[in-house]
Design an enzyme around this catalytic site. Structure first.
Site, PDB file in Angstrom:
ATOM      1  N   ARG A   1      26.804  56.838  68.145  1.00 51.20           N
ATOM      2  CA  ARG A   1      26.932  55.386  68.346  1.00 51.20           C
ATOM      3  C   ARG A   1      25.704  54.845  69.077  1.00 51.20           C
ATOM      4  NH1 ARG A   1      29.354  54.877  64.490  1.00 51.20           N
ATOM      5  NH2 ARG A   1      28.914  57.096  64.339  1.00 51.20           N
TER       6      ARG A   1
ATOM      7  N   GLN B   1      32.337  62.828  60.281  1.00 54.11           N
ATOM      8  CA  GLN B   1      32.998  61.794  61.083  1.00 54.11           C
ATOM      9  C   GLN B   1      34.487  61.685  60.753  1.00 54.11           C
ATOM     10  OE1 GLN B   1      30.631  58.104  62.007  1.00 54.11           O
ATOM     11  NE2 GLN B   1      29.347  58.834  60.326  1.00 54.11           N
TER      12      GLN B   1
ATOM     13  N   ASP C   1      35.460  52.852  51.204  1.00 50.34           N
ATOM     14  CA  ASP C   1      34.682  53.173  52.399  1.00 50.34           C
ATOM     15  C   ASP C   1      35.466  54.163  53.270  1.00 50.34           C
ATOM     16  OD1 ASP C   1      32.696  53.091  54.295  1.00 50.34           O
ATOM     17  OD2 ASP C   1      33.253  51.132  55.106  1.00 50.34           O
ATOM     18  N   GLU C   2      34.754  54.939  54.088  1.00 47.18           N
ATOM     19  CA  GLU C   2      35.373  55.875  55.034  1.00 47.18           C
ATOM     20  C   GLU C   2      36.351  56.820  54.323  1.00 47.18           C
ATOM     21  OE1 GLU C   2      34.104  56.000  57.829  1.00 47.18           O
ATOM     22  OE2 GLU C   2      33.609  54.029  58.640  1.00 47.18           O
TER      23      GLU C   2
ATOM     24  N   LYS D   1      25.491  52.649  55.016  1.00 46.07           N
ATOM     25  CA  LYS D   1      26.525  52.755  53.984  1.00 46.07           C
ATOM     26  C   LYS D   1      27.082  51.393  53.599  1.00 46.07           C
ATOM     27  CE  LYS D   1      30.416  53.718  57.104  1.00 46.07           C
ATOM     28  NZ  LYS D   1      31.193  52.503  56.809  1.00 46.07           N
ATOM     29  N   THR D   2      27.232  50.483  54.574  1.00 42.25           N
ATOM     30  CA  THR D   2      27.726  49.148  54.250  1.00 42.25           C
ATOM     31  C   THR D   2      26.735  48.418  53.351  1.00 42.25           C
ATOM     32  OG1 THR D   2      28.885  49.061  56.369  1.00 42.25           O
ATOM     33  CG2 THR D   2      28.567  46.977  55.217  1.00 42.25           C
TER      34      THR D   2
END
Length: 741
Positions: free
Chosen positions: A605, A252, A221-222, A35-36
């Site tokens: 993770r 998430q 973002d997020e 995503k980044t």
């Protein structure tokens, strides 16, 4: 850089997200799906193709670390600086807007930003002034309730209107006085950084239109972690151009407890007409086994838009699940796994993370790591900038920049000691409340205040004069030089240098580390190295912003802190009902789903290996030295991971040696399935050997099994039943002759 060069480095779904530059866009980005990369390449693509200049783009993240990394990546792609790009957290961008537009909110541009500790101190003073019993409700509870109200866009007047019982009516009084005090102190709390711009935009349409016209493209973002206030903030700013791109993952969403509203992402398509949706499902982080297990787990949630992560990394190892006797045994298993992975598998310690649901779980783990000489670092312990010695220096700095900041002045007016006791402080505080002035104004008029002894008044005047002298240097010196001057003038190092206490040595080291951070700030901000800019930055730092992932330490952190990070090896501890899911969150379906998402975050993770541990008994919620011993059921989430993806190790009937003074041995619980006896030629223990144990006495080895966390021994003791021990922790004496023991 050319357009084809950008697109060649992206997969088809990522390309689709970058190329959609007109109208609203929802990017459902699964864990580890890049995503980044999408956000940075999208910004670079927009600038490279002349769709907007850097100052017309705003990118919002949730941590300063993520913002800095994103900016660096964009500059790398474009091979040029993008200083005009508005990129940062919600709070840092809002603070920037407020420095420009403070007058519209009735503030001065040099406002202070209060952290939770500052807020609680202010609330405590207000409760004292209003004679409200702090045993009925604590200042911390009041702070939390006020913060929750603000995040829901409920102001003090509305809260008062809705207050239906005596407790909430008292909170309403505190809320009202708290807002008045903030303005008097020219201070904002974290929630105000979002609320005040919204109020300005709502009251001054010309100001709103200025920012709406400026930001042609907005990226968030997020997005799944936004609250109601942030949602409205984004909606206002994106209304003119509608080129809003939000990236997030409903699977998430784990911050409901601090106001995040998952419905913001679930309802995005309804909120923004003609919205395009792109799913990023290719994971570049984890093995397929880890992803398939995580997919199976989270599919039990109802509140989700749905995606299925996949990977080209190969199947990978099964997920290892360890059932242990108690938290001591769990910590022994964790340290053994770490030693095994670092010594035999070649992983560095900084490639390993230990995750847990609550901070309280870290103590036993830390004890075991120290005992085994394993270096570690904790993310989310006592924050560096919340340590007393650092808070004291920051209070001096805040009062230099904003002389109305009475909370900061209250903290340091008698530190180091100037003999200003409670009686004198009562006179000063009563003056500020009666005159509706700041504490700084009170000390500047100390000669005219009654009931202040002459000697104390003299010391207060000297203190005030020192502050005034340094204040005149703010425009001449950089942040580092000002802090050096403050430390020297007020002897903030001397009080610790003269002490022989170990904790004061640590405080001195922290002050030196603080000065090091200031040197770095000045060197990296040549165009704006002022104290005011430094305070803005440091006020918004998080635990993750200070964490150094390159240090050769094992990292310990909560599952909440781990979001956005990745490690080759992840060890998740405490998989018990009541802990994960947390007991208070297991009754409500929505809360249970969030707990499941939290575990999903922990699982995803992991890049290469995932270990999950459960303790059959755990000491929790204790009032005495040892707490209360609870027998726990394995987390219901473990049953939601298909058997084909896991390998189970059951150590629940193994006894671990505990040094004197630690928790005593608990009742043993037998396994449903027998443990195999697998002798190993390299082990010093053999079937038939005689051994002696400090607690159980003499016995004979009747079973040996080599495992990843140690040598498992089955021993028939003379004066006890058969016991199962981990040899490396049992301190056994070995002999071929029973009589020699």
């Amino acid at each position: 850089m050319n357009n084809s060069g950008i697109l060649e480095q992206l997969n088809p779904s990522q390309q689709e997200a970058v190329l959609h530059t007109e109208g609203p866009l929802l990017v459902l980005a699964g864990a580890g799906s890049g995503k980044t990369r999408v956000l940075t390449y999208r910004i670079a693509y927009i600038i490279e193709n002349g769709l907007a200049t850097p100052h017309q783009i705003m990118a919002v993240t949730f941590t300063n670390k993520a913002a800095n990394e994103m900016k660096q990546r964009v500059e790398y792609l474009l091979k040029m600086p993008v200083q005009q790009l508005w990129i940062g957290t919600f709070h840092s961008i809002s603070a920037r807007i407020l420095h420009y537009e403070a007058k519209y909110a009735g503030y001065q541009p040099n406002f202070s930003i209060y952290d939770t500790d500052d807020q609680e101190n202010l609330i405590k003073r207000i409760m004292g002034f209003l004679n409200i019993n702090m045993e009925m409700i604590s200042p911390r509870q009041v702070q939390h309730i006020i913060s929750d109200a603000k995040n829901k866009l409920i102001d003090a007047k509305q809260f008062d209107k809705n207050a239906s019982d005596f407790r909430n009516q008292n909170i309403a009084k505190i809320f009202s006085e708290y807002e008045i005090a903030l303005r008097r102190n020219n201070a904002l709390d974290f929630d105000d950084l979002i609320i005040q711009p919204i109020e300005i935009f709502s009251s001054h349409r010309d100001v709103l239109q200025k920012y709406q016209n400026r930001f042609k493209y907005i990226l968030v973002d997020e997005y799944q972690d936004t609250n109601k206030a942030q949602y409205y903030w984004i909606k206002l700013l994106s209304k003119a151009h509608r080129n809003l791109c939000v990236v997030g993952d409903e699977d998430q969403s784990i911050y409901h407890w601090r106001g995040a509203d998952i419905s913001n992402i679930l309802n995005f398509e309804q909120d923004y007409a003609n919205c395009k949706v792109v799913r990023l499902e290719q994971n570049y982080r984890s093995t397929q086994t880890i992803l398939s297990a995580a997919n199976a787990l989270v599919s039990n949630n109802i509140n989700r838009l749905g995606k299925n992560l996949w990977s080209n990394k190969g199947t990978g190892d099964p997920i290892q699940i360890y059932y242990t006797q108690d938290e001591i045994a769990e910590s022994v298993a964790v340290s053994s796994l770490i030693k095994n992975e670092s010594s035999t598998s070649g992983y560095s310690l900084n490639e390993i993370v230990i995750l847990y649901r609550t901070n309280a779980q870290s103590r036993i783990l830390e004890d075991q790591l120290r005992r085994n000489g394993i270096p570690y670092t904790i993310v989310g312990g006592i924050r560096f900038y919340e340590r007393k010695e650092i808070k004291d220096i920051l209070a001096y700095l805040k009062i230099l920049v904003n002389q109305n900041d009475s909370v900061s002045l209250q903290r340091i007016i008698n530190f180091p000691s100037r003999g200003i006791g409670p009686t004198s402080m009562k006179v000063l505080n009563e003056y500020t409340f009666e005159k509706k002035s700041s504490l700084y104004q009170a000390i500047s008029q100390i000669d005219s205040l009654p009931n202040i002894q002459a000697g104390i008044a003299k010391r207060i005047k000297e203190f005030h004069q020192s502050l005034e002298t340094i204040h005149t240097l703010l425009d001449q010196l950089n942040a580092y030089q000002i802090v050096e001057r403050v430390i020297k003038e007020f002897k903030l190092k001397e009080i610790y240098e003269k002490s022989e206490l170990v904790e004061d040595e640590i405080r001195l080291e922290n002050i030196n580390e603080f000065l090091n951070s200031l040197e770095i700030f000045v060197s990296t901000h040549p165009d704006n190295d002022s104290l005011e800019n430094y305070l803005d930055e440091v006020s918004l730092l998080t635990d993750i912003d200070r964490w150094d992932p390159d240090k050769p330490y094992v990292t310990l952190m909560t599952l909440h802190s781990a979001k956005g990070l990745e490690f080759p090896i992840v060890i998740v501890t405490g998989l018990e009902d009541g802990l994960l899911p947390l007991s208070r969150n297991s009754d409500s379906q929505d809360d249970l789903e969030e707990e499941r998402r939290l575990f999903y975050v922990g699982m995803t993770r992991a890049m290469d290996k995932l270990y999950i541990l459960n303790a059959q008994r755990r000491h929790r919620f204790g009032r005495d030295e040892f707490g209360t011993n609870f027998r726990s059921l394995p987390s219901r989430f473990l049953k939601e991971i298909p058997d084909e993806f896991i390998q189970v190790h059951d150590f629940r009937d193994y006894v671990y040696y505990r040094p004197k003074g630690e928790l005593s041995n608990q009742t043993q619980f037998q396994l449903d399935t027998p443990v195999g006896q697998l002798p190993d030629e390299e082990s010093e223990f053999k079937i038939g050997q005689y051994v002696k144990h400090d607690f159980f006495g003499r016995g004979q080895v009747i079973g040996v099994e080599i495992s990843s966390i140690g040598t498992k021994l089955t021993i028939q003791f003379e004066k006890s039943s058969i016991k199962k021990l981990i040899a490396e922790y049992a301190n056994l004496v070995i002999s071929d002759d029973l009589e020699n023991l």
